[in-house]
Design an enzyme around this catalytic site. Structure first.
Site, PDB file in Angstrom:
ATOM      1  N   TYR A  32      46.740  42.721  45.605  1.00  0.00           N
ATOM      2  CA  TYR A  32      46.506  41.644  46.583  1.00  0.00           C
ATOM      3  C   TYR A  32      46.728  42.114  48.001  1.00  0.00           C
ATOM      4  O   TYR A  32      45.994  41.737  48.919  1.00  0.00           O
ATOM      5  CB  TYR A  32      47.368  40.414  46.233  1.00  0.00           C
ATOM      6  CG  TYR A  32      46.720  39.628  45.134  1.00  0.00           C
ATOM      7  CD1 TYR A  32      47.084  39.803  43.795  1.00  0.00           C
ATOM      8  CD2 TYR A  32      45.667  38.766  45.413  1.00  0.00           C
ATOM      9  CE1 TYR A  32      46.423  39.130  42.778  1.00  0.00           C
ATOM     10  CE2 TYR A  32      45.002  38.089  44.410  1.00  0.00           C
ATOM     11  CZ  TYR A  32      45.378  38.273  43.095  1.00  0.00           C
ATOM     12  OH  TYR A  32      44.707  37.615  42.096  1.00  0.00           O
ATOM     13  N   GLN A  67      35.722  29.358  45.944  1.00  0.00           N
ATOM     14  CA  GLN A  67      36.617  29.976  44.975  1.00  0.00           C
ATOM     15  C   GLN A  67      37.196  31.266  45.570  1.00  0.00           C
ATOM     16  O   GLN A  67      38.071  31.891  44.974  1.00  0.00           O
ATOM     17  CB  GLN A  67      35.869  30.331  43.693  1.00  0.00           C
ATOM     18  CG  GLN A  67      35.306  29.126  42.955  1.00  0.00           C
ATOM     19  CD  GLN A  67      34.341  29.533  41.872  1.00  0.00           C
ATOM     20  OE1 GLN A  67      34.732  29.948  40.786  1.00  0.00           O
ATOM     21  NE2 GLN A  67      33.054  29.444  42.177  1.00  0.00           N
ATOM     22  N   HIS A 101      41.051  28.260  44.981  1.00  0.00           N
ATOM     23  CA  HIS A 101      41.881  29.262  44.324  1.00  0.00           C
ATOM     24  C   HIS A 101      42.826  29.954  45.291  1.00  0.00           C
ATOM     25  O   HIS A 101      43.254  31.080  45.037  1.00  0.00           O
ATOM     26  CB  HIS A 101      40.992  30.286  43.599  1.00  0.00           C
ATOM     27  CG  HIS A 101      40.217  29.655  42.486  1.00  0.00           C
ATOM     28  ND1 HIS A 101      39.076  30.208  41.959  1.00  0.00           N
ATOM     29  CD2 HIS A 101      40.411  28.484  41.820  1.00  0.00           C
ATOM     30  CE1 HIS A 101      38.611  29.421  40.990  1.00  0.00           C
ATOM     31  NE2 HIS A 101      39.389  28.364  40.896  1.00  0.00           N
ATOM     32  N   CYS A 125      66.463  34.372  48.673  1.00  0.00           N
ATOM     33  CA  CYS A 125      67.026  33.761  47.448  1.00  0.00           C
ATOM     34  C   CYS A 125      66.974  34.749  46.289  1.00  0.00           C
ATOM     35  O   CYS A 125      67.438  34.450  45.183  1.00  0.00           O
ATOM     36  CB  CYS A 125      66.252  32.485  47.089  1.00  0.00           C
ATOM     37  SG  CYS A 125      64.745  32.789  46.120  1.00  0.00           S
TER      38      CYS A 125
HETATM   39  C1  BV8 Z   1      43.554  26.051  35.070  1.00  0.00           C
HETATM   40  C2  BV8 Z   1      41.848  33.602  42.513  1.00  0.00           C
HETATM   41  C3  BV8 Z   1      45.022  24.542  34.011  1.00  0.00           C
HETATM   42  C4  BV8 Z   1      42.577  34.873  42.433  1.00  0.00           C
HETATM   43  C5  BV8 Z   1      40.670  33.123  40.467  1.00  0.00           C
HETATM   44  C6  BV8 Z   1      42.761  30.042  28.282  1.00  0.00           C
HETATM   45  C7  BV8 Z   1      44.044  30.161  28.828  1.00  0.00           C
HETATM   46  C8  BV8 Z   1      44.348  29.710  30.118  1.00  0.00           C
HETATM   47  C9  BV8 Z   1      43.343  29.120  30.894  1.00  0.00           C
HETATM   48  C10 BV8 Z   1      42.068  29.021  30.323  1.00  0.00           C
HETATM   49  C11 BV8 Z   1      41.769  29.464  29.049  1.00  0.00           C
HETATM   50  N1  BV8 Z   1      40.443  29.213  28.809  1.00  0.00           N
HETATM   51  C12 BV8 Z   1      39.895  28.632  29.899  1.00  0.00           C
HETATM   52  C13 BV8 Z   1      40.887  28.492  30.809  1.00  0.00           C
HETATM   53  C14 BV8 Z   1      40.744  27.924  32.129  1.00  0.00           C
HETATM   54  C15 BV8 Z   1      40.581  29.088  33.096  1.00  0.00           C
HETATM   55  C16 BV8 Z   1      39.167  29.597  32.993  1.00  0.00           C
HETATM   56  O1  BV8 Z   1      38.256  28.906  33.415  1.00  0.00           O
HETATM   57  N2  BV8 Z   1      38.990  30.806  32.406  1.00  0.00           N
HETATM   58  C17 BV8 Z   1      37.648  31.364  32.272  1.00  0.00           C
HETATM   59  C18 BV8 Z   1      37.731  32.898  32.298  1.00  0.00           C
HETATM   60  C19 BV8 Z   1      37.039  30.845  30.974  1.00  0.00           C
HETATM   61  N3  BV8 Z   1      40.863  28.527  34.399  1.00  0.00           N
HETATM   62  C20 BV8 Z   1      42.109  28.581  34.896  1.00  0.00           C
HETATM   63  O2  BV8 Z   1      43.041  29.166  34.371  1.00  0.00           O
HETATM   64  C21 BV8 Z   1      42.306  27.798  36.171  1.00  0.00           C
HETATM   65  N4  BV8 Z   1      43.480  26.981  36.035  1.00  0.00           N
HETATM   66  O3  BV8 Z   1      42.664  25.785  34.306  1.00  0.00           O
HETATM   67  O4  BV8 Z   1      44.783  25.451  35.059  1.00  0.00           O
HETATM   68  C22 BV8 Z   1      46.324  23.936  34.344  1.00  0.00           C
HETATM   69  C23 BV8 Z   1      46.362  22.586  34.714  1.00  0.00           C
HETATM   70  C24 BV8 Z   1      47.580  22.011  34.999  1.00  0.00           C
HETATM   71  C25 BV8 Z   1      48.758  22.791  34.967  1.00  0.00           C
HETATM   72  C26 BV8 Z   1      48.697  24.169  34.631  1.00  0.00           C
HETATM   73  C27 BV8 Z   1      47.468  24.751  34.317  1.00  0.00           C
HETATM   74  C28 BV8 Z   1      42.574  28.731  37.345  1.00  0.00           C
HETATM   75  C29 BV8 Z   1      41.357  29.585  37.587  1.00  0.00           C
HETATM   76  C30 BV8 Z   1      41.520  30.318  38.902  1.00  0.00           C
HETATM   77  C31 BV8 Z   1      41.749  31.804  38.666  1.00  0.00           C
HETATM   78  N5  BV8 Z   1      41.733  32.515  39.962  1.00  0.00           N
HETATM   79  N6  BV8 Z   1      40.653  33.665  41.677  1.00  0.00           N
HETATM   80  C32 BV8 Z   1      41.801  36.009  43.028  1.00  0.00           C
HETATM   81  O5  BV8 Z   1      40.733  35.783  43.629  1.00  0.00           O
HETATM   82  O6  BV8 Z   1      42.280  37.141  42.892  1.00  0.00           O
HETATM   83  S1  BV8 Z   1      39.239  33.176  39.555  1.00  0.00           S
HETATM   84  C33 BV8 Z   1      38.081  34.221  40.262  1.00  0.00           C
HETATM   85  O7  BV8 Z   1      37.111  34.559  39.274  1.00  0.00           O
HETATM   86  C34 BV8 Z   1      37.247  33.574  41.332  1.00  0.00           C
HETATM   87  O8  BV8 Z   1      38.015  32.790  42.189  1.00  0.00           O
HETATM   88  C35 BV8 Z   1      36.199  32.804  40.586  1.00  0.00           C
HETATM   89  O9  BV8 Z   1      36.645  31.510  40.303  1.00  0.00           O
HETATM   90  C36 BV8 Z   1      36.103  33.545  39.278  1.00  0.00           C
HETATM   91  C37 BV8 Z   1      34.747  34.190  39.058  1.00  0.00           C
HETATM   92  O10 BV8 Z   1      34.475  34.883  40.183  1.00  0.00           O
HETATM   93  P1  BV8 Z   1      33.135  34.555  41.037  1.00  0.00           P
HETATM   94  O11 BV8 Z   1      33.565  34.066  42.364  1.00  0.00           O
HETATM   95  O12 BV8 Z   1      32.196  33.699  40.271  1.00  0.00           O
HETATM   96  O13 BV8 Z   1      32.607  35.993  41.142  1.00  0.00           O
HETATM   97  P2  BV8 Z   1      32.020  36.881  39.973  1.00  0.00           P
HETATM   98  O14 BV8 Z   1      32.295  38.290  40.325  1.00  0.00           O
HETATM   99  O15 BV8 Z   1      32.423  36.367  38.635  1.00  0.00           O
HETATM  100  O16 BV8 Z   1      30.464  36.584  40.109  1.00  0.00           O
HETATM  101  C38 BV8 Z   1      29.810  36.904  41.332  1.00  0.00           C
HETATM  102  C39 BV8 Z   1      28.486  36.193  41.271  1.00  0.00           C
HETATM  103  O17 BV8 Z   1      27.802  36.423  42.492  1.00  0.00           O
HETATM  104  C40 BV8 Z   1      27.586  36.728  40.157  1.00  0.00           C
HETATM  105  O18 BV8 Z   1      26.960  35.635  39.512  1.00  0.00           O
HETATM  106  C41 BV8 Z   1      26.559  37.579  40.903  1.00  0.00           C
HETATM  107  O19 BV8 Z   1      25.274  37.528  40.286  1.00  0.00           O
HETATM  108  C42 BV8 Z   1      26.502  36.883  42.243  1.00  0.00           C
HETATM  109  N7  BV8 Z   1      26.133  37.753  43.355  1.00  0.00           N
HETATM  110  C43 BV8 Z   1      26.346  39.096  43.490  1.00  0.00           C
HETATM  111  N8  BV8 Z   1      25.855  39.504  44.699  1.00  0.00           N
HETATM  112  C44 BV8 Z   1      25.357  38.405  45.325  1.00  0.00           C
HETATM  113  C45 BV8 Z   1      25.536  37.286  44.478  1.00  0.00           C
HETATM  114  N9  BV8 Z   1      25.137  36.042  44.822  1.00  0.00           N
HETATM  115  C46 BV8 Z   1      24.542  35.894  46.020  1.00  0.00           C
HETATM  116  N10 BV8 Z   1      24.339  36.913  46.893  1.00  0.00           N
HETATM  117  C47 BV8 Z   1      24.727  38.178  46.568  1.00  0.00           C
HETATM  118  N11 BV8 Z   1      24.520  39.184  47.433  1.00  0.00           N
HETATM  119 ZN    ZN Z   2      62.988  32.271  47.486  1.00  0.00          ZN
END
Ligand code: BV8
Ligand code: ZN
Length: 237
Positions: free
Chosen positions: A53, A86, A104, A140
């Protein structure tokens, strides 16, 4: 007219910021981005998560918003624009977008993992990316973490509520640069469609949203967004 943008890592790709997919190719090819962005990963090896990070935080100093971010900011002269992102980078804000909701979290806020107090100290320097670095400690005794939402963690209530309102009140929702697989963020376009609000997807690749979207444009953010507002009437006819 109200336009709500839902953006993911793809909107920052043309600024040179690796998306979650690209990460497997770069320095972090050996780590799974889904593992290192999880509360389990943080508990297991905070020094690896902290290094990742902090590197991403500093990397933002060497990149600029691209024409996609700039187009979204320019739309504010013609419509009410809300940006639900996101992404944890600050490129929408640096491009001039005013209503930006970080579902996020952000690379620019840090807090103590134990007592939750915001970390206002100086961040340790990181002249070059390293695979491991000890996170600073809070008085802390807790470890300092980035204010991002990890897998398994709840989204910030305020950002979520503002995002749901922005989708509910939108005349059109533009989903750009996200693989649409992470929930609850990926549920927002579904909410728009259920409300009868048109959803336009901008992504060079197909995603699970592509079939349901009103229109899906196989284009990149920087090429599609600058002219998109003018194209809306024709696209939505
Ligand atoms: C929650 C921050 C509940 C950090 C991120 C089992 C166990 C636990 C949880 C789960 C589970 N099953 C499902 C879940 C829910 C889980 C989830 O959805 N998992 C997925 C994998 C199935 N979600 C969570 O855990 C969320 N929390 O549900 O909490 C809860 C409720 C109450 C109390 C307690 C708990 C939290 C999810 C957030 C995780 N943090 N990021 C960091 O950034 O380091 S996620 C991170 O990956 C991103 O933020 C984003 O959301 C995700 C995917 O990334 P994208 O942004 O989509 O990027 P990616 O690389 O994937 O894709 C890029 C896209 O761009 C592609 O499509 C590509 O074609 C396109 N592209 C490329 N170039 C271009 C382009 N488009 C346009 N122009 C270009 N030039
Ligand atoms: Zn502290």
């Amino acid at each position: 007219m109200q336009v709500t943008v839902l953006s993911g890592a793809g909107i920052s790709a043309e600024s040179g910021v690796p998306t979650f997919r690209d990460v497997e190719t770069g320095l972090w090819a050996k780590v799974d981005p889904y593992e290192i962005s999880s509360s389990q990963g943080w508990q297991a090896h905070p020094e690896k998560v902290w290094a990742w990070y902090l590197w991403r935080h500093y990397m933002m100093e060497s990149v600029q918003p691209n024409n996609g971010h700039l187009a979204v900011a320019a739309w504010q002269d013609h419509a009410q624009v809300h940006v639900v992102t996101q992404n944890v980078d600050n490129l929408h804000e640096r491009a001039g977008s005013r209503n930006v909701y970080h579902l996020h979290g952000s690379l620019f806020e840090f807090r103590c993992d134990a007592c939750g107090s915001p970390f206002e100290g100086d961040l340790p320097a990181m002249p070059e990316p390293v695979a491991s670095a000890d996170p600073p400690q809070c008085p802390c005794g807790g470890l300092i973490r980035p204010n991002v939402v990890w897998f398994g963690e709840a989204l910030p209530e305020d950002a979520w509520q503002r995002s749901v309102d922005a989708v509910t009140n939108a005349d059109v929702v533009i989903v750009v640069g996200t693989s649409s697989i992470v929930y609850p963020a990926a549920g927002l376009p579904e909410l728009a469609l259920a409300n009868g609000t048109p959803v336009i997807e901008v992504n060079p690749e197909r995603t699970p949203l592509s079939d349901a979207a009103t229109v899906t444009l196989r284009e990149t953010a920087a090429s599609a967004l600058p002219g998109l507002l003018q194209r809306l009437p024709a696209l939505l006819r």
